[in-house]
Motif scaffolding. Sequence first.
Motif, PDB file in Angstrom:
ATOM      1  N   PRO A   1       0.818  -1.220   0.000  1.00 17.99           N
ATOM      2  CA  PRO A   1       0.000   0.000   0.000  1.00 17.99           C
ATOM      3  C   PRO A   1       0.850   1.267   0.000  1.00 17.99           C
ATOM      4  O   PRO A   1       1.955   1.292   0.519  1.00 17.99           O
ATOM      5  CB  PRO A   1      -0.806  -0.115   1.289  1.00 17.99           C
ATOM      6  N   SER A   2       0.297   2.315  -0.584  1.00 15.34           N
ATOM      7  CA  SER A   2       0.982   3.596  -0.691  1.00 15.34           C
ATOM      8  C   SER A   2       0.060   4.710  -0.229  1.00 15.34           C
ATOM      9  O   SER A   2      -1.153   4.611  -0.364  1.00 15.34           O
ATOM     10  CB  SER A   2       1.370   3.850  -2.148  1.00 15.34           C
ATOM     11  N   ASP A   3       0.634   5.761   0.313  1.00 14.68           N
ATOM     12  CA  ASP A   3      -0.162   6.942   0.639  1.00 14.68           C
ATOM     13  C   ASP A   3       0.182   8.098  -0.300  1.00 14.68           C
ATOM     14  O   ASP A   3      -0.183   9.232  -0.076  1.00 14.68           O
ATOM     15  CB  ASP A   3       0.031   7.357   2.096  1.00 14.68           C
ATOM     16  N   GLN A   4       0.885   7.790  -1.384  1.00 18.82           N
ATOM     17  CA  GLN A   4       1.313   8.798  -2.344  1.00 18.82           C
ATOM     18  C   GLN A   4       0.360   8.852  -3.532  1.00 18.82           C
ATOM     19  O   GLN A   4       0.412   8.002  -4.411  1.00 18.82           O
ATOM     20  CB  GLN A   4       2.726   8.489  -2.843  1.00 18.82           C
ATOM     21  N   ARG A   5      -0.505   9.844  -3.554  1.00 17.24           N
ATOM     22  CA  ARG A   5      -1.403  10.001  -4.699  1.00 17.24           C
ATOM     23  C   ARG A   5      -0.599  10.347  -5.940  1.00 17.24           C
ATOM     24  O   ARG A   5       0.416  11.013  -5.858  1.00 17.24           O
ATOM     25  CB  ARG A   5      -2.413  11.112  -4.439  1.00 17.24           C
ATOM     26  N   GLY A   6      -1.083   9.873  -7.086  1.00 15.01           N
ATOM     27  CA  GLY A   6      -0.443  10.202  -8.344  1.00 15.01           C
ATOM     28  C   GLY A   6       0.745   9.331  -8.691  1.00 15.01           C
ATOM     29  O   GLY A   6       1.409   9.564  -9.682  1.00 15.01           O
ATOM     30  N   GLN A   7       1.033   8.324  -7.876  1.00 16.55           N
ATOM     31  CA  GLN A   7       2.135   7.414  -8.158  1.00 16.55           C
ATOM     32  C   GLN A   7       1.653   6.004  -7.871  1.00 16.55           C
ATOM     33  O   GLN A   7       0.943   5.776  -6.914  1.00 16.55           O
ATOM     34  CB  GLN A   7       3.338   7.715  -7.273  1.00 16.55           C
ATOM     35  N   GLY A   8       2.023   5.070  -8.704  1.00 16.40           N
ATOM     36  CA  GLY A   8       1.649   3.680  -8.458  1.00 16.40           C
ATOM     37  C   GLY A   8       0.404   3.264  -9.202  1.00 16.40           C
ATOM     38  O   GLY A   8       0.188   3.665 -10.328  1.00 16.40           O
ATOM     39  N   TRP A   9      -0.439   2.471  -8.545  1.00 16.94           N
ATOM     40  CA  TRP A   9      -1.643   1.985  -9.180  1.00 16.94           C
ATOM     41  C   TRP A   9      -2.761   1.833  -8.164  1.00 16.94           C
ATOM     42  O   TRP A   9      -2.530   1.859  -6.964  1.00 16.94           O
ATOM     43  CB  TRP A   9      -1.395   0.699  -9.958  1.00 16.94           C
ATOM     44  N   GLU A  10      -3.970   1.703  -8.676  1.00 17.94           N
ATOM     45  CA  GLU A  10      -5.162   1.613  -7.838  1.00 17.94           C
ATOM     46  C   GLU A  10      -5.642   0.169  -7.795  1.00 17.94           C
ATOM     47  O   GLU A  10      -5.624  -0.527  -8.795  1.00 17.94           O
ATOM     48  CB  GLU A  10      -6.285   2.454  -8.431  1.00 17.94           C
ATOM     49  N   LEU A  11      -6.067  -0.267  -6.629  1.00 17.33           N
ATOM     50  CA  LEU A  11      -6.651  -1.586  -6.469  1.00 17.33           C
ATOM     51  C   LEU A  11      -8.054  -1.413  -5.894  1.00 17.33           C
ATOM     52  O   LEU A  11      -8.214  -0.834  -4.815  1.00 17.33           O
ATOM     53  CB  LEU A  11      -5.809  -2.444  -5.531  1.00 17.33           C
ATOM     54  N   PHE A  12      -9.058  -1.866  -6.628  1.00 17.57           N
ATOM     55  CA  PHE A  12     -10.456  -1.792  -6.198  1.00 17.57           C
ATOM     56  C   PHE A  12     -10.940  -3.183  -5.832  1.00 17.57           C
ATOM     57  O   PHE A  12     -10.735  -4.129  -6.598  1.00 17.57           O
ATOM     58  CB  PHE A  12     -11.351  -1.294  -7.347  1.00 17.57           C
ATOM     59  N   LEU A  13     -11.565  -3.323  -4.680  1.00 17.21           N
ATOM     60  CA  LEU A  13     -12.248  -4.558  -4.311  1.00 17.21           C
ATOM     61  C   LEU A  13     -13.734  -4.279  -4.262  1.00 17.21           C
ATOM     62  O   LEU A  13     -14.165  -3.295  -3.644  1.00 17.21           O
ATOM     63  CB  LEU A  13     -11.812  -5.055  -2.930  1.00 17.21           C
ATOM     64  N   GLU A  14     -14.517  -5.123  -4.906  1.00 20.20           N
ATOM     65  CA  GLU A  14     -15.971  -5.038  -4.817  1.00 20.20           C
ATOM     66  C   GLU A  14     -16.420  -6.110  -3.842  1.00 20.20           C
ATOM     67  O   GLU A  14     -16.040  -7.277  -3.970  1.00 20.20           O
ATOM     68  CB  GLU A  14     -16.615  -5.267  -6.177  1.00 20.20           C
ATOM     69  N   LEU A  15     -17.213  -5.709  -2.848  1.00 22.14           N
ATOM     70  CA  LEU A  15     -17.691  -6.620  -1.818  1.00 22.14           C
ATOM     71  C   LEU A  15     -19.201  -6.777  -1.921  1.00 22.14           C
ATOM     72  O   LEU A  15     -19.906  -5.817  -2.241  1.00 22.14           O
ATOM     73  CB  LEU A  15     -17.335  -6.075  -0.435  1.00 22.14           C
ATOM     74  N   ASP A  16     -19.688  -7.978  -1.626  1.00 20.56           N
ATOM     75  CA  ASP A  16     -21.135  -8.186  -1.621  1.00 20.56           C
ATOM     76  C   ASP A  16     -21.710  -7.760  -0.267  1.00 20.56           C
ATOM     77  O   ASP A  16     -20.978  -7.261   0.599  1.00 20.56           O
ATOM     78  CB  ASP A  16     -21.486  -9.631  -1.970  1.00 20.56           C
ATOM     79  N   ASN A  17     -23.002  -7.963  -0.062  1.00 20.33           N
ATOM     80  CA  ASN A  17     -23.657  -7.550   1.188  1.00 20.33           C
ATOM     81  C   ASN A  17     -23.102  -8.249   2.423  1.00 20.33           C
ATOM     82  O   ASN A  17     -23.231  -7.745   3.529  1.00 20.33           O
ATOM     83  CB  ASN A  17     -25.167  -7.775   1.107  1.00 20.33           C
ATOM     84  N   GLN A  18     -22.499  -9.408   2.229  1.00 20.86           N
ATOM     85  CA  GLN A  18     -21.904 -10.132   3.348  1.00 20.86           C
ATOM     86  C   GLN A  18     -20.450  -9.734   3.596  1.00 20.86           C
ATOM     87  O   GLN A  18     -19.794 -10.282   4.472  1.00 20.86           O
ATOM     88  CB  GLN A  18     -21.999 -11.652   3.115  1.00 20.86           C
ATOM     89  N   GLY A  19     -19.945  -8.781   2.809  1.00 22.84           N
ATOM     90  CA  GLY A  19     -18.574  -8.314   2.980  1.00 22.84           C
ATOM     91  C   GLY A  19     -17.530  -9.217   2.354  1.00 22.84           C
ATOM     92  O   GLY A  19     -16.349  -9.109   2.658  1.00 22.84           O
ATOM     93  N   MET A  20     -17.941 -10.110   1.446  1.00 25.55           N
ATOM     94  CA  MET A  20     -17.014 -11.005   0.763  1.00 25.55           C
ATOM     95  C   MET A  20     -16.646 -10.411  -0.597  1.00 25.55           C
ATOM     96  O   MET A  20     -17.470  -9.761  -1.237  1.00 25.55           O
ATOM     97  CB  MET A  20     -17.643 -12.390   0.561  1.00 25.55           C
ATOM     98  N   VAL A  21     -15.420 -10.647  -1.051  1.00 28.01           N
ATOM     99  CA  VAL A  21     -14.970 -10.133  -2.346  1.00 28.01           C
ATOM    100  C   VAL A  21     -15.784 -10.802  -3.452  1.00 28.01           C
ATOM    101  O   VAL A  21     -15.839 -12.027  -3.546  1.00 28.01           O
ATOM    102  CB  VAL A  21     -13.469 -10.390  -2.558  1.00 28.01           C
TER     103      VAL A  21
END
Length: 99
Positions: free
Chosen positions: A50-70
């Motif tokens: 993980p990074s806290d530097q905006r504008g560098q690196g890449w984005e990772l999105f996780l979509e979770l269902d109503n039960q909080g599972m990926v």
Amino acid sequence: MIGRNDKAYYLEKWGEPLARQYTYANTGDGMGTINGEELLWLWKADGTGPSDQRGQGWELFLELDNQGMVSNWRIGTFRTSLTPADAIAVSASGRRTMR
């Protein structure tokens, strides 16, 4: 590693996401019902965590269902030499730095 883990697992391993938003299902009447959540983390350009530097690196999105599972995940790149294929390989590899 991205797998069929729950939301608590990723929060523990990766920390708080940069952004969260609810996802909605169309109910057919012009309204929508909440059917899950999408979380966004930023990752270092070299894929080492993980990074806290905006504008560098890449984005990772996780979509979770109503039960909080990926239920799905996706990546996006910004200002990185890492190709989407590289990011997928790093994400799927389960490397110690990704946990």
